[in-house]
Design a protein around this motif. Structure first.
Motif: not given
Lengths: 121, 271
Positions: A2-9, A90, B139
């Motif tokens: 999946s595309r990384p979320t802003a938190d993940e990035d 997060s 996550v």
């Protein structure tokens, strides 16, 4: 994947920034120290088991290399601190606790080594 | 060939091999320095710990940015390994060296046999499919990898043992962490090696400060080795995903058998 979320990035940036910058700076210092000792004027050899602080205070090529090695050993601590900040932002408490334990123990190990093993004068 | 060049080449090989298998390279560096260069074991362990940090630092940025390492499970397990690394010396003072070596030999021998049996078992299409959909950067939630919540308690307990191995032997502890993640938690081998590579720097740092401040890391030995290790580790991170899992597993089993043999000799008092 999946595309990384802003938190993940943001978490990835907090972890990779100290890894990239710290490692590059450490290796450059180690390389400069190595080249100075190899190409520069001969210096008295550092005696075995000379404490790090004494080596750094003595100056010269070995001091530059030792600062680079010290910086390299601080990279994992910076990564652990980055993980604490990332998981705190997060709101992932489980990993925040794990990261805080790691960061706290590394700081404790660093301080104990610095205070007990550095020369007193 | 000048000693510095030999140390640089040794570091290059240790960084590439250690990073690829999530081991850190200490398993190679300690014997290279003690046997090849006649360095005392304490000094070799000091240089080895700094080199393990270099291996981790050299490859981890690429593995984290490309979502190959699972930083969440990595930080949980690192809590166990760091405590284990710091208490390794205390445990060594309680249990005789030969008993510890015997325990490690039994643990690693069992791990080698278990991984060998998996190697002989023909992988099913379901295994490959299950590994392919794992996203280590996900996550926690519906899409999170199952291994993050699967036997986490025993996982952290065993990571404590990995930290002990690191503190006692001057290696990264990856020789326990990788089988722990792969066999006990059920993570794919590629995720286990990349995650181990990410966290072993923290494990090694816990023990490295004492060696560094005491003066047990000789800058003339460490400099060429560290430069080689960082280059080797950075290179391997970029090519690791092209190496088949079977080859990775086979190489890991060879290392496990070698370390089991060395630990058995130590337990029997033959070294």
């Amino acid at each position: 994947m999946s595309r990384p979320t802003a938190d993940e990035d943001r978490l990835a940036t907090l972890l990779t920034l100290p890894l990239r910058v710290g490692t590059l700076a450490a290796v450059v210092l180690v390389a400069i120290g190595f080249l100075l000792s190899w190409l520069g004027p001969p210096e008295p050899a550092v005696k075995a088991h000379t404490p790090l602080v004494e080596t750094i205070m003595s100056g010269g090529a070995a001091a530059v290399t030792s600062i680079g090695l010290l910086l390299l050993t601080l990279v994992p601590l910076a990564v652990a601190v980055g993980a604490v900040i990332g998981f705190w932002r997060s709101g992932e408490r489980r990993y925040l606790v794990g990261s805080a334990v790691v960061a706290g123990l590394l700081v404790a190990s660093l301080l104990v080594s610095l205070l007990l093993l550095a020369p007193s004068t | 060939m000048p000693t510095e060049l030999l140390l640089f080449l040794s570091g290059l090989a240790a960084g590439a091999f250690g990073g690829l298998l999530g081991l850190g390279g200490g398993i190679l560096i300690v014997p290279i320095l003690t046997i090849g260069f006649g360095v005392p074991i304490t000094a070799a362990a000091g240089v080895s710990l700094v080199s393990v940090i270099a291996t981790s630092a050299g490859g981890a940025a690429f593995n984290v940015r490309n979502a190959r390492a699972d930083v969440r499970i990595g930080m949980l397990l690192a809590a166990g390994t760091v405590v284990g690394a710091l208490t390794g010396g205390v445990i060594a003072g309680i249990l005789p060296d030969r008993v510890l070596a015997g325990l490690f030999a039994a643990l690693l021998g069992y791990t080698a046999v278990t991984m060998g049996r998996r190697l002989l078992r023909r992988p099913t299409a379901r295994d490959a499919e299950a590994d392919a959909i794992v996203d280590p950067s996900a996550v926690d939630g519906p899409g999170a990898p199952v291994y993050r919540t699967h036997r986490t308690g025993p996982g952290i307990g065993l990571s404590f043992v990995a930290g002990n191995v690191s503190g006692l032997l001057g290696v990264g502890g990856g020789v326990v962490v990788v089988p722990l993640m792969h066999l006990v938690l059920g993570a794919p081998l590629t995720v286990a090696t990349a995650t181990s590579n990410f966290m072993i720097g923290m494990t090694a740092a816990a023990g490295a400060y004492a060696y560094l401040f005491r003066g047990d890391v000789d800058p003339t030995l460490a400099a060429p080795m560290v430069i080689g290790v960082v280059i080797g580790a950075s290179f391997q991170a970029r090519v690791a995903n092209r190496i088949p899992t079977t080859a990775l597993r086979l190489a890991f089993i060879v290392v496990l058998v070698y370390v089991t043999y060395e630990m058995t000799l130590r337990a029997l008092g033959a070294t």
